[in-house]
Design a protein around this motif. Structure first.
Motif, PDB file in Angstrom:
ATOM      1  N   GLY A 249     -15.091 -14.827   3.059  1.00  0.00           N
ATOM      2  CA  GLY A 249     -13.735 -15.206   3.431  1.00  0.00           C
ATOM      3  C   GLY A 249     -12.844 -15.421   2.219  1.00  0.00           C
ATOM      4  O   GLY A 249     -11.669 -15.030   2.215  1.00  0.00           O
ATOM      5  N   PHE A 250     -13.396 -16.021   1.171  1.00  0.00           N
ATOM      6  CA  PHE A 250     -12.635 -16.246  -0.062  1.00  0.00           C
ATOM      7  C   PHE A 250     -12.205 -14.914  -0.672  1.00  0.00           C
ATOM      8  O   PHE A 250     -11.029 -14.739  -1.047  1.00  0.00           O
ATOM      9  CB  PHE A 250     -13.504 -17.026  -1.052  1.00  0.00           C
ATOM     10  N   THR A 251     -13.129 -13.970  -0.770  1.00  0.00           N
ATOM     11  CA  THR A 251     -12.819 -12.666  -1.361  1.00  0.00           C
ATOM     12  C   THR A 251     -11.789 -11.919  -0.532  1.00  0.00           C
ATOM     13  O   THR A 251     -10.881 -11.273  -1.069  1.00  0.00           O
ATOM     14  CB  THR A 251     -14.102 -11.826  -1.485  1.00  0.00           C
ATOM     15  N   PHE A 252     -11.920 -11.996   0.791  1.00  0.00           N
ATOM     16  CA  PHE A 252     -10.965 -11.330   1.680  1.00  0.00           C
ATOM     17  C   PHE A 252      -9.570 -11.918   1.517  1.00  0.00           C
ATOM     18  O   PHE A 252      -8.577 -11.176   1.436  1.00  0.00           O
ATOM     19  CB  PHE A 252     -11.434 -11.459   3.130  1.00  0.00           C
ATOM     20  N   LEU A 253      -9.459 -13.235   1.467  1.00  0.00           N
ATOM     21  CA  LEU A 253      -8.147 -13.879   1.335  1.00  0.00           C
ATOM     22  C   LEU A 253      -7.550 -13.625  -0.045  1.00  0.00           C
ATOM     23  O   LEU A 253      -6.316 -13.573  -0.190  1.00  0.00           O
ATOM     24  CB  LEU A 253      -8.264 -15.379   1.606  1.00  0.00           C
ATOM     25  N   GLN A 254      -8.390 -13.465  -1.058  1.00  0.00           N
ATOM     26  CA  GLN A 254      -7.874 -13.042  -2.360  1.00  0.00           C
ATOM     27  C   GLN A 254      -7.114 -11.726  -2.232  1.00  0.00           C
ATOM     28  O   GLN A 254      -6.004 -11.578  -2.754  1.00  0.00           O
ATOM     29  CB  GLN A 254      -9.031 -12.855  -3.351  1.00  0.00           C
ATOM     30  N   ARG A 255      -7.719 -10.766  -1.518  1.00  0.00           N
ATOM     31  CA  ARG A 255      -7.085  -9.455  -1.338  1.00  0.00           C
ATOM     32  C   ARG A 255      -5.800  -9.580  -0.516  1.00  0.00           C
ATOM     33  O   ARG A 255      -4.845  -8.828  -0.738  1.00  0.00           O
ATOM     34  CB  ARG A 255      -8.042  -8.484  -0.651  1.00  0.00           C
ATOM     35  N   PHE A 256      -5.777 -10.519   0.425  1.00  0.00           N
ATOM     36  CA  PHE A 256      -4.545 -10.740   1.189  1.00  0.00           C
ATOM     37  C   PHE A 256      -3.409 -11.132   0.251  1.00  0.00           C
ATOM     38  O   PHE A 256      -2.297 -10.592   0.335  1.00  0.00           O
ATOM     39  CB  PHE A 256      -4.755 -11.822   2.246  1.00  0.00           C
ATOM     40  N   PHE A 257      -3.671 -12.073  -0.650  1.00  0.00           N
ATOM     41  CA  PHE A 257      -2.627 -12.500  -1.573  1.00  0.00           C
ATOM     42  C   PHE A 257      -2.257 -11.385  -2.552  1.00  0.00           C
ATOM     43  O   PHE A 257      -1.088 -11.221  -2.899  1.00  0.00           O
ATOM     44  CB  PHE A 257      -3.065 -13.761  -2.322  1.00  0.00           C
ATOM     45  N   TYR A 258      -3.254 -10.604  -2.980  1.00  0.00           N
ATOM     46  CA  TYR A 258      -2.960  -9.475  -3.851  1.00  0.00           C
ATOM     47  C   TYR A 258      -2.046  -8.479  -3.141  1.00  0.00           C
ATOM     48  O   TYR A 258      -1.134  -7.902  -3.749  1.00  0.00           O
ATOM     49  CB  TYR A 258      -4.244  -8.761  -4.274  1.00  0.00           C
ATOM     50  N   SER A 259      -2.293  -8.234  -1.856  1.00  0.00           N
ATOM     51  CA  SER A 259      -1.465  -7.289  -1.104  1.00  0.00           C
ATOM     52  C   SER A 259      -0.024  -7.777  -1.000  1.00  0.00           C
ATOM     53  O   SER A 259       0.899  -6.976  -0.875  1.00  0.00           O
ATOM     54  CB  SER A 259      -2.041  -7.075   0.300  1.00  0.00           C
ATOM     55  N   SER A 260       0.161  -9.094  -1.063  1.00  0.00           N
ATOM     56  CA  SER A 260       1.507  -9.678  -0.993  1.00  0.00           C
ATOM     57  C   SER A 260       2.102  -9.903  -2.382  1.00  0.00           C
ATOM     58  O   SER A 260       3.142 -10.556  -2.511  1.00  0.00           O
ATOM     59  CB  SER A 260       1.451 -11.015  -0.237  1.00  0.00           C
ATOM     60  N   HIS A 261       1.425  -9.389  -3.413  1.00  0.00           N
ATOM     61  CA  HIS A 261       1.853  -9.535  -4.815  1.00  0.00           C
ATOM     62  C   HIS A 261       1.941 -10.996  -5.245  1.00  0.00           C
ATOM     63  O   HIS A 261       2.763 -11.370  -6.078  1.00  0.00           O
ATOM     64  CB  HIS A 261       3.205  -8.838  -5.037  1.00  0.00           C
ATOM     65  N   ASP A 262       1.076 -11.798  -4.676  1.00  0.00           N
ATOM     66  CA  ASP A 262       0.950 -13.195  -5.101  1.00  0.00           C
ATOM     67  C   ASP A 262      -0.381 -13.321  -5.842  1.00  0.00           C
ATOM     68  O   ASP A 262      -1.444 -13.380  -5.234  1.00  0.00           O
ATOM     69  CB  ASP A 262       0.970 -14.119  -3.875  1.00  0.00           C
ATOM     70  N   PHE A 263      -0.317 -13.353  -7.167  1.00  0.00           N
ATOM     71  CA  PHE A 263      -1.529 -13.382  -7.982  1.00  0.00           C
ATOM     72  C   PHE A 263      -1.818 -14.784  -8.536  1.00  0.00           C
ATOM     73  O   PHE A 263      -2.885 -15.015  -9.086  1.00  0.00           O
ATOM     74  CB  PHE A 263      -1.401 -12.391  -9.144  1.00  0.00           C
ATOM     75  N   TRP A 312      -3.316 -21.987   2.222  1.00  0.00           N
ATOM     76  CA  TRP A 312      -2.189 -21.287   1.598  1.00  0.00           C
ATOM     77  C   TRP A 312      -1.796 -20.052   2.395  1.00  0.00           C
ATOM     78  O   TRP A 312      -0.616 -19.734   2.516  1.00  0.00           O
ATOM     79  CB  TRP A 312      -2.557 -20.896   0.166  1.00  0.00           C
ATOM     80  N   ALA A 313      -2.780 -19.333   2.935  1.00  0.00           N
ATOM     81  CA  ALA A 313      -2.486 -18.142   3.739  1.00  0.00           C
ATOM     82  C   ALA A 313      -1.715 -18.527   4.989  1.00  0.00           C
ATOM     83  O   ALA A 313      -0.762 -17.845   5.389  1.00  0.00           O
ATOM     84  CB  ALA A 313      -3.782 -17.422   4.116  1.00  0.00           C
ATOM     85  N   ARG A 314      -2.122 -19.624   5.628  1.00  0.00           N
ATOM     86  CA  ARG A 314      -1.411 -20.086   6.826  1.00  0.00           C
ATOM     87  C   ARG A 314       0.017 -20.482   6.481  1.00  0.00           C
ATOM     88  O   ARG A 314       0.957 -20.185   7.228  1.00  0.00           O
ATOM     89  CB  ARG A 314      -2.149 -21.272   7.439  1.00  0.00           C
ATOM     90  N   ASN A 315       0.212 -21.142   5.351  1.00  0.00           N
ATOM     91  CA  ASN A 315       1.560 -21.532   4.941  1.00  0.00           C
ATOM     92  C   ASN A 315       2.404 -20.309   4.613  1.00  0.00           C
ATOM     93  O   ASN A 315       3.608 -20.284   4.893  1.00  0.00           O
ATOM     94  CB  ASN A 315       1.491 -22.462   3.728  1.00  0.00           C
ATOM     95  N   THR A 316       1.785 -19.284   4.016  1.00  0.00           N
ATOM     96  CA  THR A 316       2.513 -18.066   3.653  1.00  0.00           C
ATOM     97  C   THR A 316       2.943 -17.284   4.881  1.00  0.00           C
ATOM     98  O   THR A 316       4.081 -16.792   4.971  1.00  0.00           O
ATOM     99  CB  THR A 316       1.636 -17.163   2.757  1.00  0.00           C
ATOM    100  N   LEU A 317       2.031 -17.166   5.847  1.00  0.00           N
ATOM    101  CA  LEU A 317       2.310 -16.371   7.040  1.00  0.00           C
ATOM    102  C   LEU A 317       3.066 -17.154   8.110  1.00  0.00           C
ATOM    103  O   LEU A 317       3.629 -16.565   9.024  1.00  0.00           O
ATOM    104  CB  LEU A 317       0.993 -15.859   7.640  1.00  0.00           C
ATOM    105  N   GLY A 318       3.064 -18.486   7.986  1.00  0.00           N
ATOM    106  CA  GLY A 318       3.681 -19.290   9.023  1.00  0.00           C
ATOM    107  C   GLY A 318       2.701 -19.657  10.115  1.00  0.00           C
ATOM    108  O   GLY A 318       2.752 -20.742  10.680  1.00  0.00           O
ATOM    109  N   GLN A 319       1.788 -18.717  10.415  1.00  0.00           N
ATOM    110  CA  GLN A 319       0.766 -18.985  11.420  1.00  0.00           C
ATOM    111  C   GLN A 319      -0.357 -17.962  11.281  1.00  0.00           C
ATOM    112  O   GLN A 319      -0.161 -16.869  10.753  1.00  0.00           O
ATOM    113  CB  GLN A 319       1.356 -18.889  12.828  1.00  0.00           C
TER     114      GLN A 319
END
Length: 399
Positions: A249-263, A312-319
């Protein structure tokens, strides 16, 4: 301290000089793989590592008589070239080429470089942490370092097969959704990915917890690797398995933030995980857990990192589609009792047959257990209507 054998040292240096060239081949192959994946092409890149293994094995079998250990060099280099050749036709068909471009001031190049540095920093942090774990293990009882290394090999197998394959497929989709600012689509993809990883990695962790000792015995227990080594390694593997889903899950969410250009957030999370891992390792290695404590520390640290990225992902996406994730988790939990019950019963009925460790008979017993357990789990998933399984079945019927 024992000094290394000068002849072996010279041989190692010579082999390294030859194999170092492989870095160029694997780097080019990785670029081709990334390009093809970005176009939704996954089968050809997935087959390229298989070609590498075939080349190494074949070269060793064919050329060992004439070149000895250097036959592996032939295999490694030919395997690296084969990985490029198998992907090249599709790469060229898409309109790309290898024409060099020295426009280092180009805006896109600077953007890639800016994104690459924090990703590199995250990878470097984890590499350093892993070396610290090996160093801490070396200060414990004899065999601790080997147990840690062997357990990591088994631990990374389901992570590489299941988690990385899911991330490879979903990362391009998340990147396209982020570029379109499709927050609803991103939320759906993130929830889907986490659910998929949960369905695969949690049962894999259960398998290692209940069957780890048998798996290690079949794979390693012979000659100098005794039953004691099997027991110690299996305990370390259990420690790592406690955090298998968290790592995925950690690795997957890392890629989510990378896809959003949040490094920035993945880098901060990597630092938190590494510092936590080292501090917990320093404490737990002094307890009765010993080398197993290093694995438990890793699991706790990645669980904390996963929770941090999830918030952080929940805060970024809103839900996030929490209801869908909870529903999937509930159906998976309901599927586990028959799965676990079969493994426990099988282990009890065959308990007296595992004393010899590695043997053809024990390998057969292990394969029967693994296949039957997987069948029970998939049957329960289908019976309880796990959404992802239904989707896969629907796709298969439409083909």
């Amino acid at each position: 301290l024992a000094f290394p054998d000068p002849e072996k040292m010279q041989l190692s240096v010579s082999l390294f000089r030859w194999v170092f060239t492989y870095l160029l081949f694997i780097s080019l192959s990785a670029v081709l793989m990334a390009v093809l994946n970005s176009h939704g092409i996954f089968v050809i890149p997935a087959l390229s590592p298989v070609l590498f293994s075939v080349c190494v094995i074949s070269a060793t079998l064919i050329f060992f008589r004439w070149f000895g250990i250097y036959s592996m060099v032939i295999g490694v280099l030919s395997g690296g070239i084969a990985q490029i050749i198998c992907q090249l036709p599709r790469f060229l068909k898409l309109g790309y080429d290898f024409k060099p471009d020295f426009g280092f001031r180009h805006g896109r190049f600077r953007g890639v470089l800016k994104a690459w540095l924090p990703v590199l920093a995250s990878a470097a942090i984890f590499a350093i942490t892993q070396q610290v774990a090996v160093l801490l293990a070396s200060g414990l009882e004899d065999g601790s370092t080997s147990s840690l290394s062997y357990a990591l090999v088994f631990f990374q197998l389901p992570f590489g097969i299941f988690s990385i394959s899911i991330i490879t497929v979903l990362f391009p989709r998340m990147s396209r959704q982020a570029a379109r600012k499709d927050s609803e689509g991103l939320s759906e993809t993130v929830s889907y990915g986490l659910g998929y990883i949960m369905l695969l990695l949690i049962p894999a962790a259960v398998v290692y917890i209940l069957m780890g000792e048998r798996i290690i015995a079949v794979a390693l227990q012979r000659r100098a690797f005794t039953a004691l080594g099997t027991l110690r390694t299996s305990r370390v593997l259990i420690g790592y398995s406690l955090g298998l889903f968290s790592l995925g899950g950690f690795t997957f969410l890392q890629r989510f933030f990378y896809s959003s250009h949040d490094f920035k957030k993945p880098l901060i999370a990597a630092i938190v995980v590494s510092v936590s891992d080292i501090l917990l390792s320093l404490w737990l290695r002094q307890t009765s857990l010993r080398v197993t404590g290093l694995a438990v520390a890793n699991s706790i640290a990645f669980t904390g990192g996963f929770v941090l990225l999830l918030i952080w992902a929940r805060n970024t996406l809103g839900q996030l589609r929490a209801a869908a994730i909870v529903r999937t988790a509930g159906r998976m939990a309901a599927s586990l009792p028959p799965f676990i019950g079969f493994i426990l019963l099988y282990n009890r009925l065959t308990r007296s047959l595992w004393v010899p460790g590695s043997s053809l008979g024990n390998l057969t017993l292990l394969l029967v257990e693994a296949i039957a357990a997987a069948g029970i789990l998939l049957g329960m998933y289908r019976l309880l209507g796990v959404e992802i399984v239904r989707e896969l079945m629907r796709r298969r019927k439409t083909k």
